[in-house]
Design an enzyme around this catalytic site. Structure first.
Site, PDB file in Angstrom:
ATOM      1  N   GLU A  83       6.067 -10.054  -2.559  1.00  0.00           N
ATOM      2  CA  GLU A  83       7.499  -9.934  -2.310  1.00  0.00           C
ATOM      3  C   GLU A  83       7.798 -10.360  -0.875  1.00  0.00           C
ATOM      4  O   GLU A  83       8.797  -9.982  -0.290  1.00  0.00           O
ATOM      5  CB  GLU A  83       8.044  -8.543  -2.641  1.00  0.00           C
ATOM      6  CG  GLU A  83       7.298  -7.368  -2.118  1.00  0.00           C
ATOM      7  CD  GLU A  83       7.881  -6.043  -2.625  1.00  0.00           C
ATOM      8  OE1 GLU A  83       9.086  -5.814  -2.421  1.00  0.00           O
ATOM      9  OE2 GLU A  83       7.123  -5.245  -3.200  1.00  0.00           O
ATOM     10  N   CYS A 120       6.782  -4.391  -6.085  1.00  0.00           N
ATOM     11  CA  CYS A 120       5.352  -4.069  -5.973  1.00  0.00           C
ATOM     12  C   CYS A 120       4.606  -4.128  -7.299  1.00  0.00           C
ATOM     13  O   CYS A 120       3.381  -4.136  -7.321  1.00  0.00           O
ATOM     14  CB  CYS A 120       5.170  -2.675  -5.370  1.00  0.00           C
ATOM     15  SG  CYS A 120       6.107  -2.438  -3.867  1.00  0.00           S
ATOM     16  N   HIS A 244       0.701   3.496  -7.597  1.00  0.00           N
ATOM     17  CA  HIS A 244       1.283   2.683  -6.523  1.00  0.00           C
ATOM     18  C   HIS A 244       1.538   3.636  -5.352  1.00  0.00           C
ATOM     19  O   HIS A 244       2.148   4.695  -5.528  1.00  0.00           O
ATOM     20  CB  HIS A 244       2.598   2.038  -6.978  1.00  0.00           C
ATOM     21  CG  HIS A 244       3.378   1.474  -5.838  1.00  0.00           C
ATOM     22  ND1 HIS A 244       2.864   0.502  -5.004  1.00  0.00           N
ATOM     23  CD2 HIS A 244       4.613   1.784  -5.341  1.00  0.00           C
ATOM     24  CE1 HIS A 244       3.753   0.224  -4.065  1.00  0.00           C
ATOM     25  NE2 HIS A 244       4.823   0.990  -4.238  1.00  0.00           N
TER      26      HIS A 244
END
Ligand code: CAA
Length: 446
Positions: A83, A120, A244
């Site tokens: 990203e 993500c 995550h």
């Protein structure tokens, strides 16, 4: 049916380190414990002046290919998840392939290259793409290279500044993998959310508090969806649960809610009932707010039980070790959580072959995905080959004033070019200036 999954991985950390407690906290006028205990972070990795998403990804990929004795012809796909891309047309995978072609005698002209974007979670989505490509029988015996690479910077003064980080994870996805087989079962939780986004801008617009709530809501949906295909679960089904990890404090919240969900209607809930009661059920309450208050109270009590704390220490805490030292790596974050867990198992001589992991990925905007992975017999050799501890030890510690300079170097609007590297490049790809068409150029420094 042939097994498909992660055959090997390599990690590359940005070569600079900012100590959050010693260096960042005093400059912010904050208590160091806000970062160490509250967010759960000790330091952040930053890219040196000659590093960026391409060099970090190429360095991880090169080490991976060399260690596995692979040539470009062995790779049929290169997918980069990021990203932090700086080019809206040419994918980062072509830049990385170009780097690798400088050091191999052959090229990647017959590999399908692409770039994946969904905050993500894109790293995990690239694993999916590779898995599906192999399962579809289109790989001609070749493997896929998946590279998650990010420079996770926030605007100066943003609350997210404390969670910054930079690094890359390269993964080889193959038939009959040595490390982990991916489950065909997946669960998703996905909704159009405006919690963290970069509308044609480098640094994110973030509603930090809301982003935490959105993470938890999507994760709960993904867990229910996963259960609908995998059947009900028991916490002991999984040796580790890598999440995550934007910062370990986020995982502390998510793991507790996940545990509460999984133990509902199980003997664990019954065993804990004498200590903290049973979980509140909505039908026992007149209105939603009283029910939610009761759930909050139950959850607070659950957190203090030995049963929960032992599970957390065994299944979650080991997933956080790398993250505590490097910060958020966005697309790479869940993959360093998994690597931390496997490293812990190797360091503690844990027998892991055949054991399962539950892997929980997340991307703002927002989507969560949950799948299982089964550890394969070559895991220990693979994990013992990682050099991340040495890389972390070798990072150059920066002062706050150096941090300010390096943030400017990586700010696309400033691209401050008068800053020398803090570390001496050796045996690595480096950013080498700009080409005539505005492209970034790279070379391999011997
Ligand atoms: N001692 C111990 N703990 C302390 C403390 C001290 N002296 N001072 C504060 N704390 C605790 C707080 O109680 C809080 O913990 P809880 O949430 O458990 O209550 C924690 O430290 C953080 O303190 P604040 O909430 O006051 O911190 P903040 O408001 O400055 O920033 C944040 C927190 C909003 C998460 C910010 O870091 C942020 O915006 N981060 C970026 C967005 C993000 O990472 N969101 C996560 C979900 S989205 C996602 O996962 C995608 C992604 O990768 C970005």
């Amino acid at each position: 049916m042939v097994t498909v999954g992660i055959d090997a991985l390599e990690i590359h950390t940005g070569k600079l380190a900012l100590d959050l407690g010693e260096t960042f906290a005093p400059a912010q006028g904050e208590d160091p414990d806000k970062y160490r205990k509250g967010l759960g972070l000790y330091s952040s990795s930053f890219p040196d002046a000659h590093e960026d998403i391409v060099t970090m990804g190429a360095n991880a990929a090169y080490r991976l290919l060399k260690r596995k004795g692979l040539e470009p012809a062995d790779i049929g796909r290169i997918d980069v998840a990021t990203e932090s891309a700086f080019d809206n047309s040419k994918p980062v995978s072509t830049y990385i392939a170009g780097c690798l072609e400088q050091v191999f005698d052959s090229n990647f002209h017959h590999a399908n290259k692409g770039e994946r974007k969904f905050a993500c979670i894109a790293g995990t989505q690239s694993l999916d793409d590779a898995y599906n490509w192999i399962r579809a029988g289109r790989n001609r015996g070749r493997s896929a290279l998946v590279i998650a690479t990010d420079t996770a910077l926030y605007a100066r003064g943003d609350a997210g500044e404390a969670t910054q980080g930079a690094g890359a994870v390269a993964m080889l996805i193959s038939e009959d993998p040595s490390l982990l087989e991916l489950s065909p079962e997946q669960g998703f939780g996905s909704a159009d959310e405006t919690d963290f986004l970069k509308p044609n801008q480098q640094f994110p617009s973030v509603d930090g508090k809301r982003s935490v709530q959105v993470y938890l809501a999507r994760m709960r949906e993904a867990l229910s969806d996963f259960e609908s295909v995998s059947g009900s679960m028991h916490p002991d089904d999984f040796a580790y649960v890598p999440f995550h990890t934007p910062f370990p404090g986020m995982v502390r919240k998510a793991a507790l809610l996940g545990y509460r969900h999984i133990i509902r209607e199980t003997p664990i809930e019954a065993e804990l009932a004498s200590e903290i009661g049973r979980q509140p059920r909505p039908e026992a309450f007149d209105d939603e707010s009283t029910y939610l208050e009761a759930v909050r109270e139950y959850t607070d009590e659950l957190k203090t039980t030995d049963r929960y704390q032992q599970w957390y220490e065994a299944a979650i805490e080991p997933t956080l070790s790398i993250s505590r030292s490097v910060g958020n790596w966005y697309t790479g974050s869940v993959h360093i959580a998994r690597a931390s867990a496997l490293k812990h198992a190797a360091e503690t001589d844990r027998q892991l072959t055949g054991k399962r992991l539950l892997v929980a990925s997340y991307g703002s905007g927002a989507q969560a995905e949950i799948h299982a992975e089964t550890v394969q017999s070559g895991w220990q050799e693979e994990i013992e080959s990682l050099t991340i501890d040495e890389q972390l030890d070798k990072r150059h510690d920066i002062s706050f004033e150096e941090y300010e300079r390096i943030h400017d170097v990586h700010n696309h609007d400033l691209s401050a070019s008068d800053v020398d590297s803090f570390t001496e490049p050796a045996d690595e790809f480096i950013f080498d200036g700009w080409g005539e068409m505005g492209e970034r150029q790279y070379t391999y420094a011997e």
